[in-house]
Write a protein that holds these residues in place. Structure first.
Motif, PDB file in Angstrom:
ATOM      1  N   PHE A  45       0.914  -1.147  -0.003  1.00 47.49           N
ATOM      2  CA  PHE A  45       0.077  -0.021   0.039  1.00 47.49           C
ATOM      3  C   PHE A  45       0.836   1.298  -0.006  1.00 47.49           C
ATOM      4  CE2 PHE A  45      -2.848  -3.459   1.426  1.00 47.49           C
ATOM      5  CZ  PHE A  45      -3.934  -2.963   0.826  1.00 47.49           C
ATOM      6  N   LYS A  46       0.283   2.162  -0.645  1.00 45.80           N
ATOM      7  CA  LYS A  46       1.141   3.449  -0.892  1.00 45.80           C
ATOM      8  C   LYS A  46       1.836   4.061   0.708  1.00 45.80           C
ATOM      9  CE  LYS A  46      -1.792   4.889  -4.785  1.00 45.80           C
ATOM     10  NZ  LYS A  46      -2.701   5.952  -5.101  1.00 45.80           N
ATOM     11  N   GLY A  47       2.839   4.354   0.732  1.00 40.33           N
ATOM     12  CA  GLY A  47       3.554   4.760   1.872  1.00 40.33           C
ATOM     13  C   GLY A  47       3.747   3.963   2.753  1.00 40.33           C
ATOM     14  N   GLN A  48       3.651   2.602   2.700  1.00 41.24           N
ATOM     15  CA  GLN A  48       4.225   1.725   3.247  1.00 41.24           C
ATOM     16  C   GLN A  48       5.994   1.291   3.160  1.00 41.24           C
ATOM     17  OE1 GLN A  48       2.131  -2.026   2.582  1.00 41.24           O
ATOM     18  NE2 GLN A  48       0.778  -1.767   4.425  1.00 41.24           N
ATOM     19  N   ARG A  49       6.587   0.950   4.310  1.00 38.91           N
ATOM     20  CA  ARG A  49       7.829   0.702   3.924  1.00 38.91           C
ATOM     21  C   ARG A  49       8.230  -1.150   3.971  1.00 38.91           C
ATOM     22  NH1 ARG A  49      11.043   5.074   4.520  1.00 38.91           N
ATOM     23  NH2 ARG A  49      12.919   3.866   5.373  1.00 38.91           N
ATOM     24  N   PRO A  80       9.953   5.982 -14.293  1.00 39.49           N
ATOM     25  CA  PRO A  80      11.096   6.668 -13.882  1.00 39.49           C
ATOM     26  C   PRO A  80      11.365   6.661 -12.236  1.00 39.49           C
ATOM     27  CG  PRO A  80       9.323   8.266 -14.114  1.00 39.49           C
ATOM     28  CD  PRO A  80       8.926   7.001 -14.646  1.00 39.49           C
ATOM     29  N   LEU A  81      10.587   5.947 -11.460  1.00 34.99           N
ATOM     30  CA  LEU A  81      10.690   5.882 -10.047  1.00 34.99           C
ATOM     31  C   LEU A  81      11.791   5.189  -9.571  1.00 34.99           C
ATOM     32  CD1 LEU A  81       6.819   5.725  -9.434  1.00 34.99           C
ATOM     33  CD2 LEU A  81       8.496   7.786  -9.266  1.00 34.99           C
ATOM     34  N   ILE A  82      12.851   5.461  -9.102  1.00 35.23           N
ATOM     35  CA  ILE A  82      13.923   4.934  -8.452  1.00 35.23           C
ATOM     36  C   ILE A  82      13.727   4.795  -6.657  1.00 35.23           C
ATOM     37  CG2 ILE A  82      16.372   4.773  -7.910  1.00 35.23           C
ATOM     38  CD1 ILE A  82      15.617   4.534 -10.876  1.00 35.23           C
ATOM     39  N   LEU A  83      13.182   3.710  -6.270  1.00 32.67           N
ATOM     40  CA  LEU A  83      12.913   3.299  -5.020  1.00 32.67           C
ATOM     41  C   LEU A  83      14.270   3.190  -4.310  1.00 32.67           C
ATOM     42  CD1 LEU A  83      10.197   0.700  -5.313  1.00 32.67           C
ATOM     43  CD2 LEU A  83      10.074   3.146  -5.533  1.00 32.67           C
ATOM     44  N   ALA A  84      15.298   2.746  -4.747  1.00 33.91           N
ATOM     45  CA  ALA A  84      16.483   2.887  -3.821  1.00 33.91           C
ATOM     46  C   ALA A  84      17.951   2.863  -4.610  1.00 33.91           C
ATOM     47  CB  ALA A  84      16.647   1.595  -3.156  1.00 33.91           C
ATOM     48  N   SER A  85      18.900   3.514  -4.412  1.00 27.69           N
ATOM     49  CA  SER A  85      20.106   3.404  -5.101  1.00 27.69           C
ATOM     50  C   SER A  85      21.360   3.506  -4.328  1.00 27.69           C
ATOM     51  CB  SER A  85      20.256   4.710  -6.395  1.00 27.69           C
ATOM     52  OG  SER A  85      20.122   5.745  -5.513  1.00 27.69           O
ATOM     53  N   THR A  97      10.210   2.671   0.365  1.00 27.60           N
ATOM     54  CA  THR A  97       8.829   3.149   0.678  1.00 27.60           C
ATOM     55  C   THR A  97       8.137   3.094  -0.516  1.00 27.60           C
ATOM     56  OG1 THR A  97       9.880   5.072   2.182  1.00 27.60           O
ATOM     57  CG2 THR A  97       7.710   5.447   1.339  1.00 27.60           C
ATOM     58  N   VAL A  98       6.851   2.539  -0.465  1.00 27.12           N
ATOM     59  CA  VAL A  98       5.922   2.312  -1.583  1.00 27.12           C
ATOM     60  C   VAL A  98       5.589   3.633  -1.919  1.00 27.12           C
ATOM     61  CG1 VAL A  98       3.888   1.334  -2.309  1.00 27.12           C
ATOM     62  CG2 VAL A  98       5.194   0.255  -0.384  1.00 27.12           C
ATOM     63  N   PRO A  99       5.859   4.025  -3.445  1.00 28.27           N
ATOM     64  CA  PRO A  99       5.357   5.412  -4.050  1.00 28.27           C
ATOM     65  C   PRO A  99       4.043   5.711  -4.145  1.00 28.27           C
ATOM     66  CG  PRO A  99       6.384   3.844  -5.755  1.00 28.27           C
ATOM     67  CD  PRO A  99       6.359   3.162  -4.416  1.00 28.27           C
ATOM     68  N   TRP A 100       3.637   6.864  -4.176  1.00 25.20           N
ATOM     69  CA  TRP A 100       1.963   7.189  -4.871  1.00 25.20           C
ATOM     70  C   TRP A 100       1.891   6.847  -6.090  1.00 25.20           C
ATOM     71  CZ3 TRP A 100      -1.997   8.385  -1.290  1.00 25.20           C
ATOM     72  CH2 TRP A 100      -1.482   8.197  -0.033  1.00 25.20           C
ATOM     73  N   VAL A 101       1.460   5.745  -6.663  1.00 20.11           N
ATOM     74  CA  VAL A 101       1.078   5.392  -7.761  1.00 20.11           C
ATOM     75  C   VAL A 101      -0.394   4.894  -8.099  1.00 20.11           C
ATOM     76  CG1 VAL A 101       3.452   4.899  -8.452  1.00 20.11           C
ATOM     77  CG2 VAL A 101       2.049   3.091  -7.429  1.00 20.11           C
ATOM     78  N   ILE A 102      -0.799   4.855  -9.399  1.00 20.31           N
ATOM     79  CA  ILE A 102      -2.162   4.289  -9.580  1.00 20.31           C
ATOM     80  C   ILE A 102      -2.200   2.816  -9.093  1.00 20.31           C
ATOM     81  CG2 ILE A 102      -3.917   3.715 -11.191  1.00 20.31           C
ATOM     82  CD1 ILE A 102      -2.400   5.922 -13.052  1.00 20.31           C
ATOM     83  N   PRO A 103      -3.143   2.739  -8.132  1.00 18.77           N
ATOM     84  CA  PRO A 103      -3.254   1.121  -7.828  1.00 18.77           C
ATOM     85  C   PRO A 103      -3.530   0.065  -8.888  1.00 18.77           C
ATOM     86  CG  PRO A 103      -4.730   2.586  -6.346  1.00 18.77           C
ATOM     87  CD  PRO A 103      -4.309   3.452  -7.588  1.00 18.77           C
ATOM     88  N   ASP A 104      -2.853  -0.762  -9.004  1.00 15.75           N
ATOM     89  CA  ASP A 104      -3.034  -1.905 -10.060  1.00 15.75           C
ATOM     90  C   ASP A 104      -2.307  -3.219  -9.686  1.00 15.75           C
ATOM     91  OD1 ASP A 104      -3.703  -2.902 -12.260  1.00 15.75           O
ATOM     92  OD2 ASP A 104      -3.199  -1.205 -13.369  1.00 15.75           O
ATOM     93  N   ASP A 105      -2.402  -4.117 -10.274  1.00 17.47           N
ATOM     94  CA  ASP A 105      -1.758  -5.607  -9.962  1.00 17.47           C
ATOM     95  C   ASP A 105      -0.569  -5.890 -10.839  1.00 17.47           C
ATOM     96  OD1 ASP A 105      -3.340  -6.154 -12.317  1.00 17.47           O
ATOM     97  OD2 ASP A 105      -4.715  -7.691 -11.135  1.00 17.47           O
ATOM     98  N   GLY A 126      -4.328   1.464  -2.892  1.00 15.66           N
ATOM     99  CA  GLY A 126      -4.182   2.609  -2.460  1.00 15.66           C
ATOM    100  C   GLY A 126      -3.701   2.962  -1.273  1.00 15.66           C
ATOM    101  N   PRO A 127      -4.042   4.214  -0.366  1.00 13.84           N
ATOM    102  CA  PRO A 127      -3.595   4.476   0.785  1.00 13.84           C
ATOM    103  C   PRO A 127      -3.328   3.254   1.721  1.00 13.84           C
ATOM    104  CG  PRO A 127      -4.949   6.278   0.031  1.00 13.84           C
ATOM    105  CD  PRO A 127      -5.159   4.947  -0.978  1.00 13.84           C
ATOM    106  N   ASN A 128      -2.335   3.274   2.611  1.00 14.51           N
ATOM    107  CA  ASN A 128      -2.252   2.602   3.641  1.00 14.51           C
ATOM    108  C   ASN A 128      -3.443   2.586   4.552  1.00 14.51           C
ATOM    109  OD1 ASN A 128      -1.500   1.043   5.994  1.00 14.51           O
ATOM    110  ND2 ASN A 128       0.503   2.022   6.197  1.00 14.51           N
ATOM    111  N   PRO A 129      -4.230   1.238   4.509  1.00 15.38           N
ATOM    112  CA  PRO A 129      -5.566   1.117   5.454  1.00 15.38           C
ATOM    113  C   PRO A 129      -5.140   1.349   6.888  1.00 15.38           C
ATOM    114  CG  PRO A 129      -4.828  -0.886   4.559  1.00 15.38           C
ATOM    115  CD  PRO A 129      -3.987  -0.056   3.949  1.00 15.38           C
ATOM    116  N   PHE A 130      -4.018   1.141   7.081  1.00 13.96           N
ATOM    117  CA  PHE A 130      -3.693   1.229   8.687  1.00 13.96           C
ATOM    118  C   PHE A 130      -3.091   2.529   9.430  1.00 13.96           C
ATOM    119  CE2 PHE A 130      -2.613  -2.862   6.951  1.00 13.96           C
ATOM    120  CZ  PHE A 130      -3.657  -3.611   7.504  1.00 13.96           C
TER     121      PHE A 130
END
Length: 130
Positions: A45-49, A80-85, A97-105, A126-130
């Motif tokens: 979910f978006k925003g989670q680590r 273009p999203l680099i999550l770590a480098s 950290t999970v980026p804010w992107v369009i929810p999909d599978d 979508g956004p973190n449900p917790f």
């Protein structure tokens, strides 16, 4: 005309001779560690680590490039999203950290270092449900 042809052949030979390596290079191996997490069925979910993990058990001694990059991919396209480098590819894990992107599978990660290795596709919700 014969002089020009001879000169062209001589120049080509000189280019080949000068382009040859002069010192022996250290043998290097390509390392393609399989991504273990995320795996198929994973939901982020978006925003989670999360810790992205990969198997380093068969790492060769001389790796061509030990500096890692993790890039997000959607379907068949790199984003273009680099999550770590800048991390050592031999660590076997890195937190992202999970980026804010369009929810999909149909998301996957690409682990670059020596080469690019893909994770299986997983879901980003979508956004973190917790």
């Amino acid at each position: 005309m014969k002089i020009a042809l001879a000169f062209a052949l001589l120049a080509s030979w000189a280019q080949l001779a000068l382009g040859a390596p002069t010192a022996s290079l250290e043998k290097r191996d390509v390392f393609v560690p399989p991504v273990l997490y995320p795996h198929a069925g994973t939901v982020w979910f978006k925003g989670q680590r999360h810790n992205v993990t990969w198997d380093t058990t068969n790492a060769p001694v001389n790796i061509t490039n030990k500096v890692g990059i993790i890039q997000l991919r959607k379907g068949d396209l790199a984003t273009p999203l680099i999550l770590a480098s800048g991390f050592d590819i031999l660590l076997g894990r890195i937190e992202v950290t999970v980026p804010w992107v369009i929810p999909d599978d149909d998301y996957s990660l690409v682990l670059f270092g020596d080469s690019g290795n893909f994770s299986p596709q997983f879901t980003i919700g979508g956004p973190n449900p917790f």
